[in-house]
Design an enzyme around this catalytic site. Structure first.
Site, mmCIF file in Angstrom:
data_model
loop_
_atom_site.group_PDB
_atom_site.id
_atom_site.type_symbol
_atom_site.label_atom_id
_atom_site.label_comp_id
_atom_site.label_asym_id
_atom_site.label_seq_id
_atom_site.Cartn_x
_atom_site.Cartn_y
_atom_site.Cartn_z
ATOM 1 N N ASN A 176 0.789 -1.240 0.000
ATOM 2 C CA ASN A 176 0.000 0.000 0.000
ATOM 3 C C ASN A 176 0.825 1.297 0.000
ATOM 4 O O ASN A 176 0.364 2.300 -0.527
ATOM 5 C CB ASN A 176 -1.054 -0.008 1.107
ATOM 6 C CG ASN A 176 -0.470 -0.060 2.487
ATOM 7 O OD1 ASN A 176 0.677 -0.465 2.664
ATOM 8 N ND2 ASN A 176 -1.236 0.348 3.467
ATOM 9 N N GLY A 221 2.710 -5.296 7.485
ATOM 10 C CA GLY A 221 1.724 -6.060 6.731
ATOM 11 C C GLY A 221 0.561 -6.454 7.619
ATOM 12 O O GLY A 221 0.283 -5.803 8.632
ATOM 13 N N SER A 222 -0.083 -7.559 7.256
ATOM 14 C CA SER A 222 -1.331 -7.933 7.927
ATOM 15 C C SER A 222 -1.095 -8.709 9.223
ATOM 16 O O SER A 222 -0.021 -9.293 9.420
ATOM 17 C CB SER A 222 -2.169 -8.779 6.965
ATOM 18 O OG SER A 222 -1.447 -9.948 6.658
ATOM 19 N N GLU A 236 4.631 -4.071 12.187
ATOM 20 C CA GLU A 236 3.718 -2.941 11.972
ATOM 21 C C GLU A 236 2.497 -3.508 11.270
ATOM 22 O O GLU A 236 2.529 -3.785 10.067
ATOM 23 C CB GLU A 236 4.404 -1.878 11.092
ATOM 24 C CG GLU A 236 5.642 -1.245 11.702
ATOM 25 C CD GLU A 236 5.302 -0.187 12.748
ATOM 26 O OE1 GLU A 236 4.119 0.178 12.894
ATOM 27 O OE2 GLU A 236 6.227 0.278 13.432
ATOM 28 N N LEU A 237 1.408 -3.707 12.021
ATOM 29 C CA LEU A 237 0.264 -4.454 11.483
ATOM 30 C C LEU A 237 -0.958 -3.542 11.283
ATOM 31 O O LEU A 237 -0.823 -2.341 11.204
ATOM 32 C CB LEU A 237 -0.042 -5.626 12.417
ATOM 33 C CG LEU A 237 1.184 -6.481 12.802
ATOM 34 C CD1 LEU A 237 0.801 -7.581 13.778
ATOM 35 C CD2 LEU A 237 1.850 -7.084 11.560
ATOM 36 N N CYS A 261 -3.255 1.549 6.707
ATOM 37 C CA CYS A 261 -3.388 0.860 7.999
ATOM 38 C C CYS A 261 -4.082 1.710 9.057
ATOM 39 O O CYS A 261 -4.694 1.178 9.975
ATOM 40 C CB CYS A 261 -2.013 0.423 8.496
ATOM 41 S SG CYS A 261 -0.838 1.761 8.494
ATOM 42 N N GLU A 309 -10.255 -5.476 10.489
ATOM 43 C CA GLU A 309 -9.708 -4.392 9.661
ATOM 44 C C GLU A 309 -10.327 -4.491 8.271
ATOM 45 O O GLU A 309 -10.116 -5.482 7.561
ATOM 46 C CB GLU A 309 -8.183 -4.544 9.545
ATOM 47 C CG GLU A 309 -7.587 -3.475 8.663
ATOM 48 C CD GLU A 309 -6.090 -3.649 8.419
ATOM 49 O OE1 GLU A 309 -5.634 -4.792 8.213
ATOM 50 O OE2 GLU A 309 -5.380 -2.636 8.416
HETATM 51 P P1 NAP Z 1 0.419 -8.938 3.723
HETATM 52 O O1 NAP Z 1 -0.427 -9.794 2.868
HETATM 53 O O2 NAP Z 1 0.547 -9.307 5.155
HETATM 54 O O3 NAP Z 1 1.867 -8.907 3.026
HETATM 55 C C1 NAP Z 1 2.905 -8.107 3.524
HETATM 56 C C2 NAP Z 1 4.238 -8.687 3.084
HETATM 57 O O4 NAP Z 1 4.434 -9.947 3.739
HETATM 58 C C3 NAP Z 1 4.317 -8.979 1.593
HETATM 59 O O5 NAP Z 1 5.611 -8.692 1.130
HETATM 60 C C4 NAP Z 1 4.039 -10.466 1.548
HETATM 61 O O6 NAP Z 1 4.548 -11.112 0.397
HETATM 62 C C5 NAP Z 1 4.782 -10.943 2.781
HETATM 63 N N1 NAP Z 1 4.382 -12.258 3.271
HETATM 64 C C6 NAP Z 1 3.220 -12.926 3.059
HETATM 65 N N2 NAP Z 1 3.235 -14.107 3.698
HETATM 66 C C7 NAP Z 1 4.442 -14.212 4.316
HETATM 67 C C8 NAP Z 1 5.057 -15.191 5.152
HETATM 68 N N3 NAP Z 1 4.436 -16.314 5.464
HETATM 69 N N4 NAP Z 1 6.297 -14.943 5.624
HETATM 70 C C9 NAP Z 1 6.939 -13.790 5.329
HETATM 71 N N5 NAP Z 1 6.402 -12.824 4.541
HETATM 72 C C10 NAP Z 1 5.169 -13.022 4.055
HETATM 73 O O7 NAP Z 1 -0.064 -7.411 3.680
HETATM 74 P P2 NAP Z 1 -0.511 -6.538 2.446
HETATM 75 O O8 NAP Z 1 -1.812 -7.026 1.936
HETATM 76 O O9 NAP Z 1 0.615 -6.364 1.478
HETATM 77 O O10 NAP Z 1 -0.705 -5.129 3.197
HETATM 78 C C11 NAP Z 1 -1.840 -4.813 3.898
HETATM 79 C C12 NAP Z 1 -1.674 -4.963 5.387
HETATM 80 O O11 NAP Z 1 -0.554 -4.223 5.843
HETATM 81 C C13 NAP Z 1 -2.862 -4.389 6.159
HETATM 82 O O12 NAP Z 1 -3.216 -5.269 7.188
HETATM 83 C C14 NAP Z 1 -2.331 -3.075 6.697
HETATM 84 O O13 NAP Z 1 -2.984 -2.609 7.857
HETATM 85 C C15 NAP Z 1 -0.922 -3.435 6.978
HETATM 86 N N6 NAP Z 1 -0.098 -2.225 7.057
HETATM 87 C C16 NAP Z 1 0.370 -1.827 8.277
HETATM 88 C C17 NAP Z 1 1.101 -0.640 8.376
HETATM 89 C C18 NAP Z 1 1.661 -0.144 9.675
HETATM 90 O O14 NAP Z 1 2.588 0.662 9.636
HETATM 91 N N7 NAP Z 1 1.182 -0.585 10.817
HETATM 92 C C19 NAP Z 1 1.349 0.105 7.231
HETATM 93 C C20 NAP Z 1 0.844 -0.349 6.013
HETATM 94 C C21 NAP Z 1 0.135 -1.520 5.941
HETATM 95 P P3 NAP Z 1 3.689 -11.288 -0.951
HETATM 96 O O15 NAP Z 1 2.502 -10.414 -0.885
HETATM 97 O O16 NAP Z 1 4.646 -10.871 -1.986
HETATM 98 O O17 NAP Z 1 3.350 -12.731 -1.020
#
Ligand code: NAP
Length: 477
Positions: free
Chosen positions: A154, A230-231, A250-251, A284, A378
């Protein structure tokens, strides 16, 4: 159009590799083809980062790290247009928000450049302990080694830089795994750091899925810290498998915003329309739950609906566009299902709620309750709920009724109340008279509860990316 991982300065994009297409979420055109990393590449990337840490990075003085970062910021400023257009294409983020992201990213690198020269320790009063006379105690901050940086789609540039820039400032090396959906800006960023003079191997890029390269990065013995954005489900998995490593997570969140009856409604409405719908709510700290005092509820809702209906939906590359696509059709379908589920349970759609391909119209819901997914989880989509409340205690109870606690907004002209409420909100951060979605890159940022562990915000990330080392000296009087 074809991009491969970059390890020790060399790109790995040979023909025999498995590939993955990067798709423009707005028009489904192919943006790029990825030559995917395999387990050997991941192993090479970590080993090379580990060796580079010992052979090169440990010897690179702070002034040189600061210079490299400063040059990188200048280069990003020169290439702002290319980067912004890339984010429009790979993420579907409207151009005005993509430009904002680049501007913030430039600042992030500059903050890191300035701080690289200011990583200080302390001298301890050793004679405070009986028998400690004639001793000197020093505390130094030293880099950890290899940082595994895993980032989401994002804010593909800025959130990657929140890991890469402080890691370089602190003297670490990095294995960078960006989201597979938005890898082109990540690739361009690694090239930019090469051009800025960062030695090969300090920043290695692995392009691949979370499963194939993310998981082995998290478990690798030579990686000293995982910095993940990420999530929650992925964050939980990382926490369980990271072993002895330091971990920053950072979730997500379902951020609350509270409007008391003395709030400036006009300015809150303007802010919250942006806060709920910027980048289709895929932020997020997007405003997901808005609690409004019952005496101003009708007026707020009416104005909020009016401004929301005025948002321009369309092609993210158009200057006028406020709302573009969600990251893919699956994400838009999932959000639509959550809206339908809430309606079945008694919620009302005040505006929006329609999906066409990857586009979901900005949606305002009322009559919601805590058992609906759009409240409890979320939503990460252009969906916001407006909920009336009677008194301060009730607003706090509603806002805290969540597994998450990242950032909140409180709107009131009464400073005593503002501070009282800020103290009671279970959040990593609280903004007063500002939307939950506002973030500056130099304040501590990170959640409590299941919104995460650790803090970012350059200075705070540097603290988490360094270790304290004590050195004691026994002096001869
Ligand atoms: P995501 O699906 O959790 O993916 C984040 C990253 O993790 C991607 O690079 C993904 O790789 C990787 N990943 C997936 N499975 C993994 C595993 N088993 N082991 C290690 N890495 C793995 O999140 P997203 O859909 O990209 O982003 C949305 C989420 O991020 C939302 O929940 C949002 O709230 C959160 N977020 C939090 C913040 C904060 O600062 N708190 C800021 C921005 C976003 P691939 O996708 O390449 O498979």
């Amino acid at each position: 159009m074809r991009y491969g991982s970059i390890i020790n300065g060399q790109e790995r994009d040979e023909d025999h590799r498995d590939t993955l297409d990067v798709i423009n979420p707005y028009n489904q055109e192919k943006v790029a083809e990825l030559a995917l990393a395999n387990s050997t590449d991941l192993e090479d990337a970590v080993n090379n980062s580990f060796d580079t840490f010992h052979s090169t990075m440990k010897k690179l003085p702070a002034h040189q790290r600061a210079d490299i970062l400063r040059r990188a910021a200048d280069l990003l400023e020169e290439k702002e247009k290319d980067f912004a257009e890339t984010i429009v294409k790979e993420a579907g983020k409207p151009i005005k928000y993509s430009r904002d992201e680049i501007k913030r990213s430039i600042q992030v690198i500059r903050f890191a450049s300035e701080l690289a020269k200011n990583i200080t320790g302390e001298v301890l009063p050793m004679d405070a302990a009986i028998g400690g006379e004639n001793r000197m105690g020093l505390v130094k901050r030293i880099p950890l080694g290899v940082i595994g940086a895993i980032t989401p789609f994002n804010f593909p540039l800025n959130l990657s830089l929140h890991k890469i820039a402080p890691a370089i400032a602190a003297g670490n090396t990095i294995v960078f795994k960006p989201a597979e959906k938005t890898p082109v800006s990540a690739y361009m960023l690694v090239k930019l750091f090469q051009e800025a003079g960062l030695p090969n191997g300090v920043l290695n890029l692995v392009l691949g899925t979370g499963e194939k390269v993310g998981e082995p990065l998290v478990t690798h013995e030579k990686v000293h810290k995982i910095s993940f954005t990420g999530s929650l489900p992925v964050g939980r998995k990382i926490r369980e498998s990271a072993g002895f490593k330091k971990v920053t997570l950072e979730l997500g969140s379902n951020s609350p915003n509270i409007l008391f009856e003395d709030a400036n409604i006009k300015s809150a409405v303007t802010g919250l329309v942006k806060g709920a719908f910027a980048f289709s709510g895929q932020v997020c700290i997007s405003a997901q739950r808005i609690f409004v005092h019952k005496n101003i509820y009708e007026q707020f809702l009416e104005e909020f609906i009016k401004l929301t209906k005025a948002l321009k939906i369309g092609d993210p590359k158009d200057e006028e566009t406020d709302i573009g696509p969600m990251i893919n059709e699956e994400a838009a379908k999932r959000a639509k299902l959550w809206i339908d589920d809430a309606v079945e349970k008694g919620a009302k759609i005040e505006t929006g709620g329609e999906r066409s391909g990857t586009i979901l119209t900005p949606t305002i819901m009322t009559n919601v309750d805590r058992n609906m997914k759009i409240i409890a989880e979320e939503v990460f989509a252009p969906v916001v709920s407006v909920i009336p409340f009677d008194c301060e205690d009730e607003a706090i109870e509603f806002a805290n009724d969540s597994i998450y606690g990242l950032q909140a907004g409180v709107f009131t002209r009464d400073i005593d109340r503002a501070m009282r409420v800020a103290d009671q909100l279970e959040m990593g951060g609280v903004w007063i008279n500002e939307i939950s979605t506002y973030r500056q890159d130099n304040h501590p940022y990170g959640g409590v509860k299941q919104s995460g562990i650790g803090k970012e915000g350059i200075k705070y990330a540097i603290e988490d990316m360094t270790e304290m080392k004590f050195i004691g000296i026994k002096l001869n009087p």
